[in-house]
Design a protein around this motif. Structure first.
Motif, PDB file in Angstrom:
ATOM      1  N   UNK A  16       7.085  14.320  11.962  1.00 56.43           N
ATOM      2  CA  UNK A  16       6.357  14.855  13.113  1.00 56.43           C
ATOM      3  C   UNK A  16       5.591  13.779  13.885  1.00 56.43           C
ATOM      4  N   UNK A  17       5.680  12.541  13.399  1.00 51.83           N
ATOM      5  CA  UNK A  17       4.931  11.422  13.984  1.00 51.83           C
ATOM      6  C   UNK A  17       3.434  11.718  14.021  1.00 51.83           C
ATOM      7  N   UNK A  18       2.945  12.276  12.933  1.00 51.89           N
ATOM      8  CA  UNK A  18       1.531  12.658  12.795  1.00 51.89           C
ATOM      9  C   UNK A  18       0.729  11.467  12.279  1.00 51.89           C
ATOM     10  N   UNK A  19       0.397  10.552  13.183  1.00 50.52           N
ATOM     11  CA  UNK A  19      -0.323   9.348  12.772  1.00 50.52           C
ATOM     12  C   UNK A  19      -1.723   9.666  12.256  1.00 50.52           C
ATOM     13  N   UNK A  20      -2.351  10.693  12.802  1.00 55.43           N
ATOM     14  CA  UNK A  20      -3.684  11.070  12.323  1.00 55.43           C
ATOM     15  C   UNK A  20      -3.612  11.557  10.873  1.00 55.43           C
ATOM     16  N   UNK A  21      -2.621  12.351  10.561  1.00 54.01           N
ATOM     17  CA  UNK A  21      -2.448  12.828   9.188  1.00 54.01           C
ATOM     18  C   UNK A  21      -2.163  11.691   8.232  1.00 54.01           C
ATOM     19  N   UNK A  22      -1.327  10.739   8.667  1.00 49.12           N
ATOM     20  CA  UNK A  22      -1.023   9.577   7.831  1.00 49.12           C
ATOM     21  C   UNK A  22      -2.260   8.719   7.623  1.00 49.12           C
ATOM     22  N   UNK A  23      -3.045   8.570   8.682  1.00 53.07           N
ATOM     23  CA  UNK A  23      -4.275   7.787   8.568  1.00 53.07           C
ATOM     24  C   UNK A  23      -5.240   8.452   7.593  1.00 53.07           C
ATOM     25  N   UNK A  24      -5.381   9.759   7.678  1.00 53.05           N
ATOM     26  CA  UNK A  24      -6.249  10.474   6.736  1.00 53.05           C
ATOM     27  C   UNK A  24      -5.805  10.243   5.301  1.00 53.05           C
ATOM     28  N   UNK A  45      11.663   0.933   4.112  1.00 51.77           N
ATOM     29  CA  UNK A  45      10.710  -0.140   4.391  1.00 51.77           C
ATOM     30  C   UNK A  45       9.977   0.151   5.704  1.00 51.77           C
ATOM     31  N   UNK A  46      10.708   0.582   6.720  1.00 50.10           N
ATOM     32  CA  UNK A  46      10.104   0.872   8.012  1.00 50.10           C
ATOM     33  C   UNK A  46       9.102   2.024   7.904  1.00 50.10           C
ATOM     34  N   UNK A  47       9.425   3.040   7.110  1.00 53.47           N
ATOM     35  CA  UNK A  47       8.503   4.160   6.938  1.00 53.47           C
ATOM     36  C   UNK A  47       7.223   3.724   6.233  1.00 53.47           C
ATOM     37  N   UNK A  48       7.369   2.887   5.221  1.00 55.83           N
ATOM     38  CA  UNK A  48       6.185   2.400   4.501  1.00 55.83           C
ATOM     39  C   UNK A  48       5.296   1.609   5.453  1.00 55.83           C
ATOM     40  N   UNK A  49       5.883   0.723   6.253  1.00 57.09           N
ATOM     41  CA  UNK A  49       5.078  -0.060   7.186  1.00 57.09           C
ATOM     42  C   UNK A  49       4.436   0.839   8.239  1.00 57.09           C
ATOM     43  N   UNK A  50       5.127   1.905   8.632  1.00 56.27           N
ATOM     44  CA  UNK A  50       4.549   2.834   9.606  1.00 56.27           C
ATOM     45  C   UNK A  50       3.321   3.515   9.009  1.00 56.27           C
ATOM     46  N   UNK A  51       3.416   3.942   7.757  1.00 54.20           N
ATOM     47  CA  UNK A  51       2.270   4.576   7.092  1.00 54.20           C
ATOM     48  C   UNK A  51       1.131   3.581   6.948  1.00 54.20           C
ATOM     49  N   UNK A  52       1.432   2.387   6.462  1.00 51.95           N
ATOM     50  CA  UNK A  52       0.387   1.382   6.291  1.00 51.95           C
ATOM     51  C   UNK A  52      -0.268   1.026   7.625  1.00 51.95           C
ATOM     52  N   UNK A  53       0.517   1.011   8.682  1.00 51.73           N
ATOM     53  CA  UNK A  53       0.013   0.637   9.995  1.00 51.73           C
ATOM     54  C   UNK A  53      -1.004   1.600  10.586  1.00 51.73           C
ATOM     55  N   UNK A  54      -1.176   2.759   9.959  1.00 47.28           N
ATOM     56  CA  UNK A  54      -2.159   3.717  10.465  1.00 47.28           C
ATOM     57  C   UNK A  54      -3.562   3.431   9.954  1.00 47.28           C
ATOM     58  N   UNK A  55      -3.681   2.496   9.023  1.00 44.30           N
ATOM     59  CA  UNK A  55      -5.002   2.199   8.455  1.00 44.30           C
ATOM     60  C   UNK A  55      -5.436   0.784   8.827  1.00 44.30           C
ATOM     61  N   UNK A  56      -6.682   0.488   8.527  1.00 43.26           N
ATOM     62  CA  UNK A  56      -7.233  -0.832   8.809  1.00 43.26           C
ATOM     63  C   UNK A  56      -6.560  -1.878   7.921  1.00 43.26           C
ATOM     64  N   UNK A  57      -6.579  -3.136   8.367  1.00 40.16           N
ATOM     65  CA  UNK A  57      -5.915  -4.216   7.629  1.00 40.16           C
ATOM     66  C   UNK A  57      -6.413  -4.339   6.194  1.00 40.16           C
ATOM     67  N   UNK A  58      -7.696  -4.184   5.999  1.00 41.95           N
ATOM     68  CA  UNK A  58      -8.257  -4.306   4.645  1.00 41.95           C
ATOM     69  C   UNK A  58      -7.682  -3.229   3.733  1.00 41.95           C
ATOM     70  N   UNK A  59      -7.575  -2.006   4.244  1.00 42.92           N
ATOM     71  CA  UNK A  59      -7.014  -0.903   3.466  1.00 42.92           C
ATOM     72  C   UNK A  59      -5.526  -1.139   3.207  1.00 42.92           C
ATOM     73  N   UNK A  60      -4.823  -1.667   4.203  1.00 49.39           N
ATOM     74  CA  UNK A  60      -3.408  -1.984   4.012  1.00 49.39           C
ATOM     75  C   UNK A  60      -3.233  -2.962   2.852  1.00 49.39           C
ATOM     76  N   UNK A  61      -4.078  -3.982   2.815  1.00 49.51           N
ATOM     77  CA  UNK A  61      -4.001  -4.984   1.756  1.00 49.51           C
ATOM     78  C   UNK A  61      -4.315  -4.367   0.389  1.00 49.51           C
ATOM     79  N   UNK A  62      -5.294  -3.478   0.360  1.00 47.94           N
ATOM     80  CA  UNK A  62      -5.642  -2.814  -0.907  1.00 47.94           C
ATOM     81  C   UNK A  62      -4.470  -1.990  -1.419  1.00 47.94           C
ATOM     82  N   UNK A  63      -3.818  -1.265  -0.535  1.00 50.39           N
ATOM     83  CA  UNK A  63      -2.663  -0.460  -0.941  1.00 50.39           C
ATOM     84  C   UNK A  63      -1.531  -1.375  -1.388  1.00 50.39           C
ATOM     85  N   UNK A  64      -1.267  -2.418  -0.615  1.00 53.43           N
ATOM     86  CA  UNK A  64      -0.180  -3.350  -0.910  1.00 53.43           C
ATOM     87  C   UNK A  64      -0.317  -3.942  -2.313  1.00 53.43           C
ATOM     88  N   UNK A  65      -1.548  -4.219  -2.732  1.00 52.93           N
ATOM     89  CA  UNK A  65      -1.797  -4.789  -4.064  1.00 52.93           C
ATOM     90  C   UNK A  65      -1.258  -3.914  -5.183  1.00 52.93           C
TER      91      UNK A  65
END
Length: 84
Positions: A16-24, A45-65
């Motif tokens: 649904x391209x619900x970026x707000x839901x993904x960000x939450x 891979x593209x879907x994972x990056x799309x989900x990660x891209x909805x959050x701040x860089x610091x949060x992306x790094x925390x998830x990536x770890x």
């Protein structure tokens, strides 16, 4: 193995391209839970990056770890340089 609670929700939000839901999801769940969802529910891979891209860089790094090392390598190899 599919994550029974959140995997279907993430798939639907992507569809649904619900970026707000993904960000939450990325902002309110523990990073290890987000990583578990994204590494075990057959996301591209593209879907994972799309989900990660909805959050701040610091949060992306925390998830990536929390991704398994093999998935980190795949994401790095197949993602765009700007995503890293």
């Amino acid at each position: 193995m599919s994550h029974p609670l959140f995997g279907p929700e993430v798939h639907l939000a992507l569809k649904l391209n619900d970026t707000e839901g993904l960000q939450n999801l990325t902002e309110h769940l523990h990073p290890s839970t987000v990583a578990e969802i994204l590494s075990e529910d057959d996301f591209s891979v593209q879907e994972v990056w799309k989900v990660l891209g909805t959050s701040e860089y610091r949060k992306q790094a925390e998830i990536f770890e929390y991704f398994p090392t093999s998935w980190q390598v795949t994401l790095a190899e197949k993602g765009e340089p700007s995503q890293l």
